[in-house]
Scaffold this motif. Structure first.
Motif, mmCIF file in Angstrom:
data_model
loop_
_atom_site.group_PDB
_atom_site.id
_atom_site.type_symbol
_atom_site.label_atom_id
_atom_site.label_comp_id
_atom_site.label_asym_id
_atom_site.label_seq_id
_atom_site.Cartn_x
_atom_site.Cartn_y
_atom_site.Cartn_z
ATOM 1 N N HIS A 204 0.815 -1.216 0.000
ATOM 2 C CA HIS A 204 0.000 0.000 0.000
ATOM 3 C C HIS A 204 0.846 1.262 0.000
ATOM 4 O O HIS A 204 0.486 2.252 -0.655
ATOM 5 N N PHE A 205 1.977 1.264 0.723
ATOM 6 C CA PHE A 205 2.806 2.467 0.855
ATOM 7 C C PHE A 205 4.277 2.040 0.766
ATOM 8 O O PHE A 205 4.989 1.958 1.766
ATOM 9 N N ARG A 228 -3.051 5.741 3.312
ATOM 10 C CA ARG A 228 -2.175 6.884 3.023
ATOM 11 C C ARG A 228 -2.947 8.058 2.417
ATOM 12 O O ARG A 228 -2.499 9.207 2.496
ATOM 13 N N ARG A 229 -4.114 7.787 1.841
ATOM 14 C CA ARG A 229 -4.893 8.874 1.239
ATOM 15 C C ARG A 229 -5.503 9.784 2.299
ATOM 16 O O ARG A 229 -5.870 10.919 1.996
ATOM 17 N N GLU A 230 -5.623 9.286 3.532
ATOM 18 C CA GLU A 230 -6.179 10.104 4.615
ATOM 19 C C GLU A 230 -5.115 10.921 5.337
ATOM 20 O O GLU A 230 -5.433 11.641 6.275
ATOM 21 N N LEU A 231 -3.859 10.801 4.938
ATOM 22 C CA LEU A 231 -2.776 11.560 5.570
ATOM 23 C C LEU A 231 -2.739 12.968 4.992
ATOM 24 O O LEU A 231 -2.668 13.151 3.770
ATOM 25 N N SER A 259 2.493 8.388 -4.008
ATOM 26 C CA SER A 259 2.868 6.995 -3.841
ATOM 27 C C SER A 259 2.371 6.141 -5.000
ATOM 28 O O SER A 259 1.334 6.420 -5.605
ATOM 29 N N MET A 260 3.119 5.079 -5.294
ATOM 30 C CA MET A 260 2.761 4.152 -6.360
ATOM 31 C C MET A 260 2.078 2.901 -5.817
ATOM 32 O O MET A 260 1.852 1.945 -6.567
#
Length: 632
Positions: A204-205, A228-231, A259-260
């Motif tokens: 995911h990250f 990670r999208r909520e960071l 991020s990929m």
């Protein structure tokens, strides 16, 4: 003519140790002891045949269970007890050369041969004879039954095991051995689990692995970030608290935006966070265990831990088995301790032997140059051996105050060296002074290899250490005295409080009744004095709460009066200074208590009459107050 051949016959005796006492048995005389072996093997199970070979010479029972335990300890340590010495000197023949004594333990046999001069033998036919004696012992001794012999063995076994566990010299070392073993296992497990978290959360990250290298920090970040999208910028301060670096927190935030990694479902994130929390808890427990290990090493081996560190010192103790075993090792063994495989491989292939083992993890060998690593490892092993001996034979006075520690030490120092005994009594308090001085010597040796500066002599350093250790011991003794005084004061206070409570509880029931009656009498006296001061008796005296009712009546009277200048204090003095103008009112006021007394004699007053009496008295007082206000 040939001279007749003289056969040298040996008289064989066997010593048997039992839970009830010592037994000395004799066997028939033979030319060679080995000839008895087939006969004994045949008749061991048969009591009648065994009696033809073995006979009981003497039996020395133990006087008590404590005596049995002392003799058992002496036999296990290879020491000839006074009871055993008396038995052998009394019942064995005076010609010691013709006597052969068979014993089961080679240690006690060597001690008997050294102290008493009797030839001792173990193994072979002796073992078979002892096996038969153990089987038929209750039949050989008169008055001894199989049940009583089994009970004695069980009791002695329990007391012997309890004493071994209680006075085990290595009982504190065992805690260190288990702690360092668990610490190494936790390091392996935490590394394995952290790699699993990195692989799992990396889908995911993946960019977080390059930013954060520490395993525990990575697991905390994986648990905190989640998706990670909520960071966002709002979580930047918390990221800085976790990473302890603002640049890393900013890099993590930037990497999360570009991020990929693939998207991940909520249930997968829950599992990753749960596993990360387990790894974080393991790392926290590892830190607390390391703190515990440091405290134990400072108590058990302060000099060794001050010299090479707590972790390396604990590994040396664990590899040797105990601090006592490590103290017995020479410096050459301590140097290669932990490199046994490399040593035997070098001996087998005739290659170069290893220069260091576990002590390689200390900082000194890493700081030394390549050509000096072997020299500094040899010097460091020498100092480690000295430090372990100081810790082992000086800290025993703390663990065994008043007896068994000195006895144990005397078994090592049998030469009676006064300096060593004085050193033992002097170093009763464990201190790290010697370890610090030995560390300074290793530092000076390192500088000597690099710069050529001549280090101090060992004698001068040890003299300084002895002076500082004496000062530290005095300071610790003062602190212990203060703590003991405080404890005694608290104990005295506690005992005084207990004595006071017991004296109060032990008072007689008559005294308790008198003490409870006294305040009741005082209350009655006060209630009787109040109406006499007012110049009139109030019928509400016999009620349960007369004072409160009287106060309520006075307050209501004062509120209803027109003249607000009347002070309550003047009410007491007014009836005494001025006579009452109306004789009928006075007669009525005097007649009211008589009625009250009659009622109290005939039947108890209920709540209804109380209210009626109180209303009558209040109306009369109102009339009097109105008349007084008019006259004024």
């Amino acid at each position: 003519m040939f001279a007749p051949r003289l056969l040298f016959q040996v008289l064989l005796h066997v010593l048997f140790e039992h839970a009830v006492g010592y037994a000395l048995l004799a066997l028939k005389e033979v030319e060679e002891i080995s000839l008895l072996l087939p006969q004994v093997e045949e008749c061991v199970l048969n009591l009648g045949k065994f009696h033809n070979i073995v006979r009981l010479v003497a039996f020395c029972p133990f006087s008590s269970s404590q005596a049995a335990l002392e003799n058992a300890n002496a036999v296990s340590e290879g020491v000839v007890h006074e009871d055993l010495r008396l038995l052998l000197e009394t019942h064995l023949p005076s010609k010691k050369k013709k006597v052969l004594l068979g014993v089961g333990d080679p240690k006690i046999g060597a001690a008997i041969q050294e102290e008493l001069g009797y030839n001792c033998q173990t193994g072979g036919v002796i073992a078979e004879i002892l096996r038969g004696v153990r089987l038929h012992f209750h039949n050989l001794v008169k008055g001894l039954t199989d049940l009583s012999a089994c009970k004695a063995q069980l009791g002695l076994g329990h007391s012997y095991s309890r004493a071994k566990v209680k006075f085990n010299v290595n009982r504190v070392d065992n805690m260190i051995i288990q702690s360092i073993s668990l610490l190494d296992q936790l390091d392996k497990d935490i590394n394995t689990f952290s790699m699993r978290v990195r692989e799992w959360y990396g889908y995911h990250f993946p960019e977080l692995v390059k930013v954060v290298n520490d395993n525990a920090t990575y697991c905390r970040l994986a648990q905190f970030i989640g998706n990670r999208r909520e960071l966002n910028e709002d979580k930047l301060e918390q990221l800085e608290e976790l990473t302890m670096d603002g640049a890393k927190a900013k890099a993590i935030l930037d990497a999360s935006r570009s991020s990929m990694g693939m998207d991940i479902s909520a249930i997968d994130l829950i599992n990753i966070e749960s596993f990360s929390s387990r790894v974080v808890s393991l790392s926290e427990y590892r830190q607390s265990l390391h703190t515990y290990l440091r405290s134990k090493m400072s108590q058990v081996a302060p000099s060794l831990s001050a010299l090479i560190g707590e972790a390396v010192g604990a590994r040396l103790i664990a590899h040797a088995g105990s601090l006592t075993n490590l103290a017995k090792y020479p410096a050459s063994t301590v140097q290669i301790l932990g490199a046994e495989k490399a040593l035997f491989r070098a001996l087998k292939t005739r290659g170069n032997t290893p220069k260091y083992g576990l002590i390689f993890h200390s900082t000194f060998i890493g700081r030394a140059a390549a050509k000096n690593k072997g020299r500094i490892s040899r010097y460091l092993a020498n100092k480690c051996s000295i430090a372990s001996r100081i810790d082992c034979f000086s800290g025993m006075g703390v663990a065994y105050v008043g007896g068994s520690g000195a006895d144990y030490l005397s078994s090592f120092y049998n030469d009676g060296n006064i300096f060593r005994q004085q050193q033992f009594t002097y170093l009763k308090v464990p201190t790290s002074v010697f370890g610090e001085k030995l560390r300074e010597q290793v530092e000076e040796r390192l500088s000597f290899y690099e710069t050529g500066e001549i280090p101090r002599k060992n004698l001068d350093v040890m003299k300084e250490a002895m002076v500082q250790a004496e000062e530290a011991a005095v300071e610790i003794a003062r602190k212990l005295e203060k703590q003991e005084k405080k404890r005694l004061k608290k104990e005295k206070k506690r005992l005084a409080a207990i004595a006071l409570m017991s004296s109060e509880n032990s008072s007689t029931p008559e005294e308790c009744e008198e003490a409870s009656e006294r305040p009741k009498k005082k209350k009655k006296q006060k209630l009787q004095e109040v109406p006499q001061e007012n110049g009139m008796e109030d019928p509400s005296v016999s009620c349960s709460k007369p004072k409160k009712k009287k106060c309520k009546v006075l307050i209501s009277d004062l509120e209803e009066t027109a003249g607000s200048t009347i002070i309550p204090k003047r009410k007491k003095s007014l009836p005494k200074e001025e006579p009452v103008s109306d004789p009928e009112a006075a007669a009525n006021s005097r007649s009211t208590p008589k009625k009250k007394r009659k009622l109290s004699k005939e039947e108890p007053i209920s709540s209804g009459p109380e209210e009626a009496v109180s209303t009558k008295s209040s109306s009369k007082k109102k009339k009097k107050l109105q008349k007084l206000s008019q006259e004024d």
